[in-house]
Design a protein around this motif. Structure first.
Motif, PDB file in Angstrom:
ATOM      1  N   THR A  35     -95.690  52.352  86.320  1.00 35.04           N
ATOM      2  CA  THR A  35     -95.602  53.632  85.992  1.00 35.04           C
ATOM      3  C   THR A  35     -94.787  54.624  86.863  1.00 35.04           C
ATOM      4  O   THR A  35     -94.697  55.517  86.287  1.00 35.04           O
ATOM      5  N   GLU A  36     -94.329  54.215  88.002  1.00 41.02           N
ATOM      6  CA  GLU A  36     -93.398  55.001  88.584  1.00 41.02           C
ATOM      7  C   GLU A  36     -92.217  54.958  87.626  1.00 41.02           C
ATOM      8  O   GLU A  36     -91.596  56.019  87.690  1.00 41.02           O
ATOM      9  N   VAL A  37     -91.624  54.284  86.933  1.00 40.90           N
ATOM     10  CA  VAL A  37     -90.328  53.924  86.369  1.00 40.90           C
ATOM     11  C   VAL A  37     -90.633  54.797  84.927  1.00 40.90           C
ATOM     12  O   VAL A  37     -89.746  55.757  84.586  1.00 40.90           O
ATOM     13  N   LYS A  38     -91.732  54.802  84.396  1.00 41.79           N
ATOM     14  CA  LYS A  38     -92.111  55.783  83.103  1.00 41.79           C
ATOM     15  C   LYS A  38     -92.142  57.315  83.679  1.00 41.79           C
ATOM     16  O   LYS A  38     -91.594  58.016  83.082  1.00 41.79           O
ATOM     17  N   SER A  39     -92.782  57.460  84.954  1.00 45.16           N
ATOM     18  CA  SER A  39     -92.634  58.938  85.220  1.00 45.16           C
ATOM     19  C   SER A  39     -91.270  59.209  85.676  1.00 45.16           C
ATOM     20  O   SER A  39     -90.953  60.408  85.278  1.00 45.16           O
ATOM     21  N   LEU A  40     -90.236  58.410  86.033  1.00 44.70           N
ATOM     22  CA  LEU A  40     -89.023  58.784  86.295  1.00 44.70           C
ATOM     23  C   LEU A  40     -88.483  58.891  84.960  1.00 44.70           C
ATOM     24  O   LEU A  40     -87.599  59.885  84.789  1.00 44.70           O
ATOM     25  N   ARG A  41     -88.531  58.247  83.981  1.00 41.28           N
ATOM     26  CA  ARG A  41     -87.711  58.420  82.676  1.00 41.28           C
ATOM     27  C   ARG A  41     -88.180  59.711  82.103  1.00 41.28           C
ATOM     28  O   ARG A  41     -87.413  60.315  81.328  1.00 41.28           O
ATOM     29  N   GLN A  42     -89.275  60.575  82.486  1.00 40.83           N
ATOM     30  CA  GLN A  42     -89.614  61.586  82.165  1.00 40.83           C
ATOM     31  C   GLN A  42     -88.785  62.865  82.872  1.00 40.83           C
ATOM     32  O   GLN A  42     -89.201  64.154  82.483  1.00 40.83           O
ATOM     33  N   GLY A  43     -88.157  62.355  83.718  1.00 42.83           N
ATOM     34  CA  GLY A  43     -87.302  63.139  84.719  1.00 42.83           C
ATOM     35  C   GLY A  43     -88.370  64.033  85.903  1.00 42.83           C
ATOM     36  O   GLY A  43     -87.882  65.206  86.126  1.00 42.83           O
ATOM     37  N   ARG A  44     -89.053  63.266  86.406  1.00 45.53           N
ATOM     38  CA  ARG A  44     -90.155  63.787  87.136  1.00 45.53           C
ATOM     39  C   ARG A  44     -89.919  63.252  88.723  1.00 45.53           C
ATOM     40  O   ARG A  44     -90.274  62.105  88.885  1.00 45.53           O
ATOM     41  N   ALA A  45     -89.526  63.865  89.619  1.00 39.81           N
ATOM     42  CA  ALA A  45     -89.558  63.399  91.023  1.00 39.81           C
ATOM     43  C   ALA A  45     -89.044  64.654  91.965  1.00 39.81           C
ATOM     44  O   ALA A  45     -88.415  65.497  91.421  1.00 39.81           O
ATOM     45  N   HIS A  65     -91.567  62.415  96.309  1.00 34.92           N
ATOM     46  CA  HIS A  65     -92.763  62.611  95.407  1.00 34.92           C
ATOM     47  C   HIS A  65     -92.414  62.043  93.993  1.00 34.92           C
ATOM     48  O   HIS A  65     -91.430  62.705  93.303  1.00 34.92           O
ATOM     49  N   ILE A  66     -92.962  61.022  93.526  1.00 36.62           N
ATOM     50  CA  ILE A  66     -92.789  60.642  92.082  1.00 36.62           C
ATOM     51  C   ILE A  66     -94.530  60.806  91.467  1.00 36.62           C
ATOM     52  O   ILE A  66     -95.192  59.954  91.931  1.00 36.62           O
ATOM     53  N   PRO A  67     -94.367  61.910  90.750  1.00 32.51           N
ATOM     54  CA  PRO A  67     -95.869  61.994  90.311  1.00 32.51           C
ATOM     55  C   PRO A  67     -96.393  60.958  89.538  1.00 32.51           C
ATOM     56  O   PRO A  67     -95.784  60.223  88.598  1.00 32.51           O
ATOM     57  N   GLU A  68     -97.912  60.987  89.191  1.00 30.33           N
ATOM     58  CA  GLU A  68     -98.538  59.964  88.589  1.00 30.33           C
ATOM     59  C   GLU A  68     -98.087  60.028  86.984  1.00 30.33           C
ATOM     60  O   GLU A  68     -97.927  61.229  86.756  1.00 30.33           O
ATOM     61  N   TYR A  69     -98.154  58.892  86.422  1.00 33.27           N
ATOM     62  CA  TYR A  69     -97.736  59.112  84.825  1.00 33.27           C
ATOM     63  C   TYR A  69     -98.796  59.596  84.304  1.00 33.27           C
ATOM     64  O   TYR A  69    -100.036  59.059  84.473  1.00 33.27           O
ATOM     65  N   SER A  70     -98.618  60.460  83.312  1.00 34.36           N
ATOM     66  CA  SER A  70     -99.670  61.270  82.701  1.00 34.36           C
ATOM     67  C   SER A  70    -100.421  60.528  81.497  1.00 34.36           C
ATOM     68  O   SER A  70    -101.669  60.295  81.421  1.00 34.36           O
ATOM     69  N   GLN A  71     -99.761  59.371  80.920  1.00 34.86           N
ATOM     70  CA  GLN A  71    -100.704  58.288  80.174  1.00 34.86           C
ATOM     71  C   GLN A  71    -101.194  56.966  80.975  1.00 34.86           C
ATOM     72  O   GLN A  71    -101.721  56.022  80.252  1.00 34.86           O
TER      73      GLN A  71
END
Length: 159
Positions: A35-45, A65-71
């Motif tokens: 889920t960290e990779v998916k959150s990073l792919r959304q450009g959030r960190a 800080h890598i926010p939680e993945y929304s899905q």
């Protein structure tokens, strides 16, 4: 699915270059959960409070800080957990030796994908004093004014 090529920037720590004098820069891989990779792919960190600690011969990235993945579901990661950095043994030993003997610190500068793999650019840095920061700002402003004057002169506008 086609494999990613090139470098895709996720986050930069611009304040680190202002607050620290950068001595050496290293590129390290990151051990991440799905889920960290998916959150990073959304450009959030965010790298603002990040630092690197060497513990028992391993490098760890704290405070990023890598926010939680929304899905994400119950498998979601915690946002500020410590993450292991992938570096060569020689690099880890060199960083640890320099941090211990010179009082340097290790800060993350940028987080990006390189050919589909998450990488973090870390730097050995020395903290700047307030007068160093003012001097850097004044020097940058002077260089900017020089470039503007050269540009005006090249266009024939004069001073």
């Amino acid at each position: 699915m086609a494999r990613e090529q090139g470098r895709k920037m996720i986050a930069q720590n611009k304040k680190a270059r202002h607050d620290y004098l950068i001595e050496d820069v290293y590129e390290a891989g990151l051990v991440l959960q799905g889920t960290e990779v998916k959150s990073l792919r959304q450009g959030r960190a965010s790298l603002v409070d990040g630092f690197v600690d060497i513990d028992r011969g391993e490098a760890w990235l704290h405070g990023v800080h890598i926010p939680e993945y929304s899905q994400g579901t119950w498998t979601n990661h915690s946002a500020r957990r410590k993450r292991k950095l992938l570096l060569n043994r020689d690099e880890i030993d060199k960083i640890e030796r320099r941090v211990n003997e010179k009082g340097l610190t290790v800060v993350p500068l940028s987080l990006y994908f390189l050919d589909g793999r998450a990488k973090v650019e870390i730097a050995l840095a020395k903290g700047k004093k307030s007068w160093d920061k003012r001097h850097s700002l004044a020097e940058r402003q002077a260089n900017r004014e020089i470039e503007q004057a050269v540009g005006r002169r090249a266009k024939g506008m004069g001073d």
